[in-house]
Enzyme design. Structure first.
Site, mmCIF file in Angstrom:
data_model
loop_
_atom_site.group_PDB
_atom_site.id
_atom_site.type_symbol
_atom_site.label_atom_id
_atom_site.label_comp_id
_atom_site.label_asym_id
_atom_site.label_seq_id
_atom_site.Cartn_x
_atom_site.Cartn_y
_atom_site.Cartn_z
ATOM 1 N N GLY A 200 0.822 -1.205 0.000
ATOM 2 C CA GLY A 200 0.000 0.000 0.000
ATOM 3 C C GLY A 200 0.853 1.251 0.000
ATOM 4 N N CYS B 214 -3.879 -8.911 15.450
ATOM 5 C CA CYS B 214 -2.995 -9.157 14.312
ATOM 6 C C CYS B 214 -1.694 -8.366 14.457
ATOM 7 C CB CYS B 214 -3.697 -8.778 13.011
ATOM 8 S SG CYS B 214 -2.801 -9.270 11.518
ATOM 9 N N CYS C 291 -8.645 -6.709 5.897
ATOM 10 C CA CYS C 291 -8.083 -7.494 4.799
ATOM 11 C C CYS C 291 -8.973 -8.691 4.469
ATOM 12 C CB CYS C 291 -6.674 -7.958 5.157
ATOM 13 S SG CYS C 291 -6.556 -8.918 6.678
#
Length: 359
Positions: A16, A99, A198
């Site tokens: 990104g 995460c 995601c």
């Protein structure tokens, strides 16, 4: 004659624009940069195959090495399984902070140290870090760009991880990040913003993702008195505070106020029923301050996009705390993170526990 030793840093690259600019900025500042991409899952999205290709291209542009680590098993165990078991039990888990700690920052630093002999990692997160000599702690601060601030998702980092991390975008506005990407002529300069988790990006919707793992079991939608008002097609399709998609005709708006996994029921009520004066929070991590032993005042965000509200924090045994809101709050959702701030400084946070009175 002194020999200049170049500072080394491993930068997490998702493919990104934010992580690309983080890498380019450190590279232009004279760091010896190594790009690292974690392969989290197959499919589209910035953490997948498409992102890896863009990350590799950025490293080629900058003339830096690029490492790819297959983290799919770690991601499956710590995020996918965590999400599925949470939704099955009637809570709405927050995957991002989990995460960051267990899949990204921890493994990134371990790989940097053990494989590359590098002690610093960097990411494209919008947040800031400062060291406070008085408390001998690294403190996590909100980003300068309040619209992009991602400190909420970083509350669970340890002092060790915070001390080793650099957030090059913390002082920038998002528009400045885009400008830098254009100046550096990065391939990702015009890449659109990632809008979703995601998993959602990869599967189209959270519902589609969950339906792959959880069988749709019909059950009752009931009011707070237990009266059956309709049917649901699986408790994992519902979250506390939800109003739309209930499929119930009622004279007044109804909201999900509790999810009873044991009885396979979704409980709905009026807005007042979905409002709470307090909640308990578990798995608490105090990051910028030493764990308090007496009640403190703070502001709290009970979800990423919610406005901070004033709260009294009462520490409890076992890494838990009770939050008493100055004003009762709507849609306090078990499984989501309650993150505490003092102005721009993130004090700590934890996971909202189920309100046993509601079920």
């Amino acid at each position: 004659m002194s020999i200049h030793v170049m500072k080394k840093v491993v930068v997490g690259l998702s493919g990104g624009v934010d992580s690309s600019v983080a890498a380019a900025t450190l590279h232009h500042q004279g760091y010896e940069v190594v790009g690292l991409t974690l392969w989290l899952m197959k499919g589209k999205g910035q953490c997948c195959s498409e992102g890896m290709v863009d990350a590799a291209f950025i490293c080629e542009q900058l003339g830096i090495p690029h490492h790819i680590v297959d983290s799919r098993e770690v991601f499956q165990a710590n995020i996918v399984d965590y999400l599925v078991s949470g939704y099955e039990s009637g809570i709405t888990p927050l995957p991002c902070s989990q995460c960051n700690k267990t899949v990204k920052f921890g493994p990134m630093l371990a790989y940097a140290r053990e494989t590359l002999g590098i002690d610093k990692i960097a990411t494209g997160h919008y947040a800031r870090i400062r060291y406070d000599a008085k408390s001998d702690r690294y403190q996590l601060l909100r980003a300068v760009d309040s619209n992009k601030d991602q400190s909420y998702f970083l509350y669970d980092l340890s002092q060790e991880l915070l001390a080793a991390s650099i957030f090059p975008l913390g002082e920038l506005e998002k528009t400045q990040t885009r400008q830098l990407a254009a100046e550096y002529q990065l391939k990702t300069a015009a890449k659109p913003e990632s809008q979703d988790l995601c998993l959602v990006e990869s599967h189209g919707s959270m519902r589609t993702f969950l339906d792959q793992y959880i069988s749709q079991t019909t059950g009752d939608i009931v009011d707070t008195n237990g009266k059956v008002l309709g049917q649901h097609q699986g408790i994992h399709h519902y979250t506390i505070g939800q109003r739309k998609g209930l499929g119930i005709a009622a004279p007044e708006p109804l909201y999900v106020v509790a999810i009873d996994a044991g009885a396979n029921r979704v409980i709905v009520g009026d807005r007042a029923s979905a409002t709470q004066p307090d909640c308990t929070v578990g798995r608490v991590n105090w990051i910028s301050i030493h764990p308090p032993t007496t009640p403190i005042q703070a502001s709290v965000q009970v979800r990423y996009r919610s406005h901070p509200v004033d709260v009294t924090v009462i520490p409890l045994d076992g890494n838990r705390m009770k939050l008493i809101f100055d004003q009762p709050q709507f849609s306090i959702t078990p499984g989501q993170a309650a993150v505490l701030y003092d102005g721009e400084m993130l004090l700590g946070g934890g996971i909202i526990e189920r309100n046993q009175d509601a079920v």
